[in-house]
Design a protein around this motif. Structure first.
Motif, PDB file in Angstrom:
ATOM      1  N   PHE A   1      31.379  43.205  35.277  1.00  0.00           N
ATOM      2  CA  PHE A   1      32.735  43.018  34.767  1.00  0.00           C
ATOM      3  C   PHE A   1      32.602  42.259  33.451  1.00  0.00           C
ATOM      4  O   PHE A   1      32.051  41.160  33.406  1.00  0.00           O
TER       5      PHE A   1
ATOM      6  N   ARG B   1      36.627  36.950  36.515  1.00  0.00           N
ATOM      7  CA  ARG B   1      36.481  38.041  37.450  1.00  0.00           C
ATOM      8  C   ARG B   1      37.738  38.912  37.425  1.00  0.00           C
ATOM      9  O   ARG B   1      38.727  38.580  36.763  1.00  0.00           O
TER      10      ARG B   1
ATOM     11  N   THR C   1      30.188  39.294  34.493  1.00  0.00           N
ATOM     12  CA  THR C   1      30.099  38.800  35.863  1.00  0.00           C
ATOM     13  C   THR C   1      29.625  39.950  36.726  1.00  0.00           C
ATOM     14  O   THR C   1      30.269  41.010  36.751  1.00  0.00           O
TER      15      THR C   1
ATOM     16  N   MET D   1      29.232  42.278  39.712  1.00  0.00           N
ATOM     17  CA  MET D   1      30.088  42.593  40.849  1.00  0.00           C
ATOM     18  C   MET D   1      29.232  42.765  42.096  1.00  0.00           C
ATOM     19  O   MET D   1      28.299  43.568  42.113  1.00  0.00           O
TER      20      MET D   1
ATOM     21  N   GLU E   1      32.084  44.385  46.767  1.00  0.00           N
ATOM     22  CA  GLU E   1      33.326  44.463  46.003  1.00  0.00           C
ATOM     23  C   GLU E   1      33.451  45.793  45.284  1.00  0.00           C
ATOM     24  O   GLU E   1      34.528  46.381  45.207  1.00  0.00           O
TER      25      GLU E   1
END
Length: 284
Positions: A83, A90, A160, A162, A166
């Protein structure tokens, strides 16, 4: 002769810019799907212009052209999606209605499933192009593959990772494959020295799963195989393109039965999916 005995000077690198690389203003599904990143390279492999072809396995169709063989894989990189946002953070930190850019039908569907309030726009181009779009305010965030960022050494890109729980990655994400002519035994012997067995086992399961689902760039499909001792575990999911529905299957099998497991999970999802589940036109 093992490949490690060959000096770098023994290899000539030929850069082939494919249609998928050149046409950046339209979604892949509108200009031909996954074959756009491989067809022109494979044509040169078949006519002898090149001896091997190096591919991102995420882009590879599950069927090989007659006369070509894909049996060498390098050690797999980080499989996760990244991300990417100039503000860091997030997905949960995005404001309601925020604009997110991505060219991946899978990522669009997964994101729409989790955050249906977001506005999703087409986002293609290399890392620098996409970062420029973020700086220009075209979107608040985008997604890239962690593997690509790591290979490029782009530690400066705010990202970020993942968790795969998720956002399950694309089949074969993070893997590099080397394709050769089926009759070129000498090249097969050379490449065997760099083949990573674990990656091969994982991709056999994932690609069998994808093949059973007849997956393409028009189909939101995710899958990931992981090894633990003598066991291969596979998770797979399919989504409606608009993210309104998701179907998930998981299973495990002995390492040598990974392809059979992948096919079985694919069949299970096909049996559960209602008519029209894979129709990308339903998204818009």
């Amino acid at each position: 002769m093992a490949s490690m005995d060959l000096p770098e000077a023994a290899f000539e690198i030929v850069v082939i810019k494919t249609t998928g690389d050149r046409v950046l203003d339209r979604p892949l599904k509108e200009i031909g799907g996954k074959g756009l990143f491989t067809r022109e390279i494979e044509e040169q492999l078949l006519d002898g212009s090149i001896d091997i072809a190096v591919h991102s396995m995420k882009d590879m169709p599950t069927e090989q052209p007659e006369g070509l063989l894909l049996d060498t894989y390098l050690p797999r990189e980080d499989v996760r999606d990244a991300f990417v946002s100039l503000d860091g953070g997030r997905i949960a930190d995005l404001a309601e209605g925020a604009v997110v850019g991505t060219s991946s039908l899978r990522r669009r569907a997964q994101l729409a499933h989790r955050r249906p309030d977001l506005t999703l726009v087409e986002f293609r181009g290399n890392v620098q192009t996409r970062m420029g779009k973020l700086r220009d305010g075209v979107a608040a965030a985008t997604f890239l593959a962690m593997a690509g960022l790591n290979r490029l050494g782009m530690d400066e890109v705010p990202r970020t990772a993942m968790d795969t729980d998720e956002m399950l990655p694309a089949v074969a994400q993070g893997a590099i494959g080397i394709e050769r002519r089926a009759g070129d035994g000498a090249m097969g012997d050379i490449l065997s020295a760099i083949h990573d067995r674990d990656t091969g086992l994982r991709l056999a399961a994932e690609r069998a799963f994808l093949k059973t689902l007849d997956g393409s760039c028009e189909t939101p499909i995710a899958g990931l195989a992981e090894l633990e001792g003598g066991t291969l575990r596979l998770r797979g999911e399919i989504l409606r393109p608009d993210g309104s529905d998701i179907l998930v299957e998981a299973g495990e099998a002995p390492l040598e039965d990974g392809a059979a497991l992948g096919a079985a999970l694919g069949r299970a999802l096909l049996e559960r999916a209602p008519d029209g589940f894979f129709d990308w036109r339903a998204a818009g």
